[in-house]
Design a protein around this motif. Structure first.
Motif, short mmCIF file in Angstrom:
data_model
loop_
_atom_site.label_atom_id
_atom_site.label_comp_id
_atom_site.label_asym_id
_atom_site.label_seq_id
_atom_site.Cartn_x
_atom_site.Cartn_y
_atom_site.Cartn_z
N GLY A 116 -19.25 4.10 15.90
CA GLY A 116 -19.68 2.88 16.54
C GLY A 116 -19.13 1.65 15.86
N GLU A 117 -18.73 1.80 14.59
CA GLU A 117 -18.24 0.66 13.81
C GLU A 117 -17.43 1.22 12.65
N MET A 118 -16.45 0.47 12.17
CA MET A 118 -15.67 0.89 11.01
C MET A 118 -15.47 -0.30 10.08
N SER A 119 -15.77 -0.10 8.82
CA SER A 119 -15.60 -1.15 7.82
C SER A 119 -14.20 -1.02 7.22
N MET A 120 -13.46 -2.15 7.20
CA MET A 120 -12.10 -2.15 6.67
C MET A 120 -11.94 -3.31 5.69
N SER A 121 -11.20 -3.07 4.62
CA SER A 121 -10.90 -4.13 3.65
C SER A 121 -9.48 -3.93 3.15
N ALA A 122 -8.82 -5.02 2.78
CA ALA A 122 -7.44 -4.96 2.31
C ALA A 122 -7.30 -5.79 1.04
N THR A 123 -6.30 -5.45 0.24
CA THR A 123 -6.03 -6.22 -0.97
C THR A 123 -5.42 -7.57 -0.59
N VAL A 124 -5.39 -8.51 -1.53
CA VAL A 124 -4.89 -9.86 -1.26
C VAL A 124 -3.45 -9.83 -0.78
N ASP A 125 -2.65 -8.98 -1.38
CA ASP A 125 -1.24 -8.93 -0.98
C ASP A 125 -0.99 -7.98 0.19
N GLY A 126 -2.08 -7.37 0.71
CA GLY A 126 -1.93 -6.50 1.87
C GLY A 126 -1.28 -5.17 1.56
N ALA A 127 -1.26 -4.77 0.28
CA ALA A 127 -0.58 -3.54 -0.10
C ALA A 127 -1.43 -2.30 0.15
N PRO A 171 -16.08 4.74 7.93
CA PRO A 171 -16.75 4.75 9.23
C PRO A 171 -18.22 4.36 9.10
N LYS A 172 -18.74 3.69 10.11
CA LYS A 172 -20.15 3.28 10.13
C LYS A 172 -20.76 3.68 11.46
N VAL A 173 -22.09 3.88 11.45
CA VAL A 173 -22.85 4.22 12.65
C VAL A 173 -22.18 5.39 13.37
N VAL A 174 -22.16 6.51 12.70
CA VAL A 174 -21.50 7.69 13.25
C VAL A 174 -22.51 8.49 14.07
N ASP A 175 -22.20 8.71 15.35
CA ASP A 175 -23.08 9.46 16.25
C ASP A 175 -22.42 10.77 16.65
#
Length: 435
Positions: free
Chosen positions: A265-276, A282-286
């Motif tokens: 239902g939702e996915m949390s994503m994060s990236a480093t400052v330089d995008g490397a 995954p969130k709210v997995v049904d």
């Protein structure tokens, strides 16, 4: 006597008043009792007829009955696999005015069996492994919604056949707790440890009774739930980190979860400052990815593996219907009316309690594949269906309301009967389509 009763019910059930609540459950008359296989329980449990359907009645304390009734309601709202609650009966008294235990009434899960009834003579290693795998999936799903079971075991679970595997349902929630904030690693580990201990004991009990196939190691089978659970939990919750240039791994993770039967239902994503580097979680997995797709396309409500198998056959049907390519809903409707419906309707009435329709269709496809391999030709589905009915299905035991005297519940309505009443456009069956 009925004026003294306190009945809390999820739906209006006037027939509840007709049951002999003034008599201890152990003494209820035979005409009320339905003979069905039961799991091991610390409380007395009996299956009874209620307005043409089967329910389970368990005697317990009023506090425990109300607590489990509420818990089953909460689990149902969270779409967790469990039996449906029906009622709590309190204020029972016998003919002498002496108090009797309260009762929890739950619906019998059609085509389900306790683990002891899933084999006729001995428990084979592959069957034991599939049962434990199903229990591991159930435990992951329950933990995912914040449910701490407290008494995980094969005995507290019902199993339904699911296209060669099993689907597990919680049947005893009296020790459970719901935690809105989720479970701690310690709570999950406790449930797993209890599961491992109970499963080992249950398998050893079968061994002591001579009902265990040679080569089955009770400890090894019990240990299997630890690895099966850990693998699935990791796939659902683990944070994955990769190079930014490998964005395709996001799609790969989603597809892997879908293949396991789960939606995101939702996915949390994060990236480093330089995008490397990129991290995803995954969130709210049904659960029920394939179930929901099949239900949306066809109206068929089946188990997850059955849905995957039926969708595969639908996709094959679409490949042979190029004129309808691109219109998924139209293809699905034609598949139901020209393939699935004719198969189910061809099952003789006296054999319809053997297996549920989706499992029959799955087994028919398996039967057709093996027969085609043996004969070195592509066997038409209609020919395979006749062979399957005469040589396989006819010799299976009933699993709808098995092992008892005939009751009204033996006339199980088919899923397709419901579809037919809702779809007036369904015309005569054309057997030429079953190729």
């Amino acid at each position: 006597m009925t004026n003294q009763l306190t009945i809390t019910a999820s739906t209006v059930e006037p027939a509840l008043l007709e049951l002999p609540w003034g008599t201890p459950l152990a003494d209820w008359p035979n005409e009320t009792i339905v003979s069905l296989p039961k799991g091991i329980s610390r409380h007395l449990v009996r299956f009874v007829n209620l307005s043409g359907r089967v329910v389970a009645v368990k005697e317990t304390t009023e506090a425990m009955a109300r607590r489990e009734y509420d818990m089953l309601g909460n689990l149902a709202r969270l779409d967790a696999p469990c039996v449906d609650r029906v009622a709590v009966i309190a204020g029972r008294r016998d003919a002498d005015g002496e108090p009797l235990p309260a009762a929890l009434v739950t619906a019998h899960l059609k085509f389900s069996l306790p683990y002891r009834a899933l084999f006729t003579q001995v428990l084979r290693p592959d069957t034991a492994t599939r049962l434990v795998d199903a229990l591991a999936v159930l435990l992951v799903r329950l933990h995912n919604v914040g449910f701490f079971w407290g008494d995980v075991s094969l005995s507290n679970t019902l199993f339904r056949r699911d296209a060669g595997a099993f689907a597990a349902y919680l049947v005893d929630a009296e020790t459970g707790e719901l935690h809105e904030a989720g479970l701690t690693p310690g709570q999950r580990a406790h449930d797993l440890d209890v599961a491992r201990t109970n499963i080992a004991g249950e398998i050893m009990d079968l061994e002591a009774g001579g009902r265990l196939d040679r080569g089955v190691d009770a400890i090894e089978i019990a240990d299997g739930i630890m690895s099966a659970y850990a693998s699935l939990w990791r796939e659902l919750t683990e944070i994955e980190t990769f190079d930014a240039a490998e964005a395709w791994r996001i799609t790969e993770r989603v597809e892997r979860l879908n293949e396991l039967g789960f939606d995101i239902g939702e996915m949390s994503m994060s990236a480093t400052v330089d995008g490397a580097r990129v991290s995803i979680q995954p969130k709210v997995v049904d659960a029920g990815h394939h179930q929901r797709r099949l239900l949306r396309l066809t109206g068929l409500d089946v188990e997850e593996n059955q849905a995957r198998r039926l969708l595969n056959d639908l996709d094959d049907f679409r490949a042979r219907r190029t004129r309808l390519e691109g219109d998924e809903e139209m293809i699905a409707h034609e598949w139901v009316t020209r393939v699935f419906e004719p198969v189910v309707r061809a099952i003789p009435f006296e054999l319809r309690a053997k297996l549920e329709p989706a499992e029959v269709f799955h087994q028919l496809l398996e039967h057709r594949w093996y027969a085609s391999q043996a004969q070195g030709r592509s066997i038409p589905l209609a020919e395979a269906l006749t062979s399957y009915i005469d040589n396989v299905l006819r010799f299976r035991r009933d699993e709808a309301t098995v092992m008892g005297p005939p009751t009204d519940t033996m006339a199980i309505p088919l899923v397709t009967d419901v579809i037919a009443t809702r779809s007036p456009s369904i015309g005569p069956i054309d057997w030429r389509d079953l190729v």
